[in-house]
Design an enzyme around this catalytic site. Structure first.
Site, PDB file in Angstrom:
ATOM      1  N   HIS A  60     -33.808  -9.465  19.204  1.00 51.33           N
ATOM      2  CA  HIS A  60     -32.554  -9.767  19.906  1.00 51.33           C
ATOM      3  C   HIS A  60     -31.724  -8.497  20.061  1.00 51.33           C
ATOM      4  O   HIS A  60     -31.244  -8.186  21.165  1.00 51.33           O
ATOM      5  CB  HIS A  60     -31.782 -10.831  19.117  1.00 51.33           C
ATOM      6  CG  HIS A  60     -30.421 -11.136  19.653  1.00 51.33           C
ATOM      7  ND1 HIS A  60     -30.129 -12.282  20.369  1.00 51.33           N
ATOM      8  CD2 HIS A  60     -29.249 -10.448  19.579  1.00 51.33           C
ATOM      9  CE1 HIS A  60     -28.852 -12.278  20.715  1.00 51.33           C
ATOM     10  NE2 HIS A  60     -28.291 -11.179  20.224  1.00 51.33           N
ATOM     11  N   GLU A  61     -31.556  -7.759  18.967  1.00 53.82           N
ATOM     12  CA  GLU A  61     -30.718  -6.561  19.018  1.00 53.82           C
ATOM     13  C   GLU A  61     -31.365  -5.452  19.852  1.00 53.82           C
ATOM     14  O   GLU A  61     -30.674  -4.724  20.565  1.00 53.82           O
ATOM     15  CB  GLU A  61     -30.421  -6.063  17.601  1.00 53.82           C
ATOM     16  CG  GLU A  61     -29.627  -7.046  16.747  1.00 53.82           C
ATOM     17  CD  GLU A  61     -28.290  -7.442  17.366  1.00 53.82           C
ATOM     18  OE1 GLU A  61     -27.692  -6.616  18.072  1.00 53.82           O
ATOM     19  OE2 GLU A  61     -27.856  -8.596  17.149  1.00 53.82           O
ATOM     20  N   HIS A 113     -30.496  -5.953  23.413  1.00 55.57           N
ATOM     21  CA  HIS A 113     -29.201  -5.371  23.793  1.00 55.57           C
ATOM     22  C   HIS A 113     -29.361  -3.885  24.124  1.00 55.57           C
ATOM     23  O   HIS A 113     -28.798  -3.385  25.108  1.00 55.57           O
ATOM     24  CB  HIS A 113     -28.194  -5.522  22.650  1.00 55.57           C
ATOM     25  CG  HIS A 113     -27.579  -6.884  22.531  1.00 55.57           C
ATOM     26  ND1 HIS A 113     -26.933  -7.507  23.591  1.00 55.57           N
ATOM     27  CD2 HIS A 113     -27.480  -7.733  21.473  1.00 55.57           C
ATOM     28  CE1 HIS A 113     -26.475  -8.690  23.179  1.00 55.57           C
ATOM     29  NE2 HIS A 113     -26.807  -8.850  21.915  1.00 55.57           N
ATOM     30  N   GLU A 117     -25.886 -12.645  25.395  1.00 49.94           N
ATOM     31  CA  GLU A 117     -26.449 -13.198  24.155  1.00 49.94           C
ATOM     32  C   GLU A 117     -27.622 -14.121  24.469  1.00 49.94           C
ATOM     33  O   GLU A 117     -28.631 -14.130  23.744  1.00 49.94           O
ATOM     34  CB  GLU A 117     -25.367 -13.941  23.373  1.00 49.94           C
ATOM     35  CG  GLU A 117     -24.249 -13.050  22.871  1.00 49.94           C
ATOM     36  CD  GLU A 117     -24.736 -11.917  21.978  1.00 49.94           C
ATOM     37  OE1 GLU A 117     -25.685 -12.147  21.196  1.00 49.94           O
ATOM     38  OE2 GLU A 117     -24.187 -10.813  22.064  1.00 49.94           O
TER      39      GLU A 117
END
Length: 339
Positions: free
Chosen positions: A134-135, A138, A185
């Protein structure tokens, strides 16, 4: 890239573009910003005044940098996720002491990831893989660059309290940016799923964010809460709009339901079989029209499937507006034909 990389049945994605997992509304907003040549340098110049380097130095001074000798298991997982996304430069990873189950990605030119110690202690390996994926999503999407706009506007808002008109206009811009941020997100939830390819691990993370403390929660009942949240009372619709106006993240049940829908989609299955956008084909100005249309289509589909009465009303209005826009586009588009 250093460190041992686990050999597993998980699919890797050579040359994958961030466009493969970006939510259509996120991708549309990013496409507009990326297509304007001056936007990136201007934002970077503004961000430089607030010292991204300083933020990283704080982590170096107060957190543990993950590496072969510090959190070696997490270091291997970090490299495995980077290998899945075919990243040559792996974002730095830090663990900082905090009782909050949370993680974040900071930085623009050289993004770095920070995991809170409570998250590292509590999550199993596959949950951690999802979080790191997930990070890294980003970082790959360059969200740090555009989140900087929101951070700076939030700071400016308090200095403009003497100017009601300016504050009202800024509130509208900030609300729009928060809406985009919530979609980032959802994008990176998808990146996390691609990293681990384990929808159940993703669900366990969302349960943890919602309040799960072990084996006291039933996943089916949790997902049922998402349907209840949709609601059919217009009073709830207004309350939800007000509540979400300044949230940076979607609510836990919304994220869980959204990701489970994507996990069951043809789009996700195609990515796993190797059909996805490649970085070598990323040309923002060429993709701009398709990305904006994709964003509009996404909003329309979510409105059409919603049980929320206010959303249905907005959808009816939106269809009328889009119909008028389509007629106008057919007159000005190349060859006079709407796509």
């Amino acid at each position: 890239m250093t460190g041992d990389i686990e050999q597993s049945s998980r699919v890797r994605f050579p040359g994958i573009s961030s466009r493969a997992y970006e939510h259509p509304a996120d991708r549309g907003a990013l496409a507009v910003l990326r297509a304007v040549p001056a936007v990136g340098p201007v934002i970077k110049a503004v961000a430089a005044a607030f010292s991204e380097r300083g933020e990283r130095l704080v982590q170096v001074a107060s957190s543990v940098r993950v590496g072969p000798k510090q959190f070696p298991d997490l270091h291997r997982l970090q490299n495995e996720v980077a290998a899945a996304f075919d990243l040559q430069e792996v974002p730095e990873l830090f663990v900082r002491h905090s009782p909050l189950v949370n993680a974040q990605t900071r930085g623009i030119d050289k993004p770095f990831i920070v995991l809170n110690s409570a998250l590292v202690e509590r999550f199993d390996r596959e949950q951690l893989r999802w979080v790191v994926g997930h990070e890294m999503g980003h970082a790959m999407s360059g969200h740090g660059l555009y989140n900087t706009i929101l951070d700076r506007l939030l700071g400016l808002r308090y200095t403009m309290g003497w100017n009601p008109a300016g504050t009202f206009a800024m509130r509208a811009v900030i609300a729009a940016l928060y809406e985009w941020q919530r979609k980032t997100e959802l994008s990176c939830d998808r990146a996390g799923l691609l990293a681990g390819q384990d929808p159940q691990a993703a669900l366990r993370v969302h349960l943890a964010f919602a309040g799960d403390t072990g084996d006291q929660v039933d996943i089916a009942s949790f997902l049922e809460q998402a349907k209840e949240y949709e609601g059919e009372d217009i009073r709830d619709s207004i309350l939800k709009l007000l509540d979400n106006e300044q949230r940076s993240h979607p609510l836990a049940v919304v994220r869980a339901a959204e990701l489970q829908r994507w996990a069951a989609s043809e789009e996700y299955r195609e990515i796993l079989t190797g059909t996805y956008p490649r970085r070598e084909d990323d040309h923002p100005t060429n993709n701009l029209t398709d990305d904006i249309k994709g964003a509009a289509r996404s909003y329309k589909e979510s409105m059409s499937s919603s049980a929320d009465p206010l959303i249905k009303t907005i959808n009816d209005i939106g269809e009328t507006v889009m119909g008028a826009a389509g007629k106008m586009w057919s007159k000005v588009a190349p060859n006079g034909a709407a796509e």
